[in-house]
Design a protein around this motif. Structure first.
Motif: not given
Length: 72
Positions: A42-53
């Motif tokens: 996956k390529k998240h749109a932002g670091i916040d979504k990445h960090d949550r996952e």
């Protein structure tokens, strides 16, 4: 470069050469490594979504046991 292509390049750095076997969305795909293992990248749109996952994989998936996906 597309989001899937960026995710594929990042995956190759972690798991070695791989190829897309199925597009799952505009920024995610199922890939197969040369050893036959399958992964979802996956390529998240932002670091916040990445960090949550990442947090979810680290803290919630152990409760699912062996059926839970593993974070690479």
């Amino acid at each position: 470069m597309s989001a899937i292509q960026a995710a594929l390049e990042a995956a190759a750095r972690l798991i070695g050469p791989c190829e897309i076997t199925e597009a799952l969305g505009p920024a995610s795909a199922r890939v197969s490594a040369r050893d036959g293992k399958e992964y979802v990248v996956k390529k998240h749109a932002g670091i916040d979504k990445h960090d949550r996952e990442v947090h979810a994989y680290q803290h919630w998936t152990p409760a699912l046991g062996s059926s839970a996906p593993q974070l690479v």
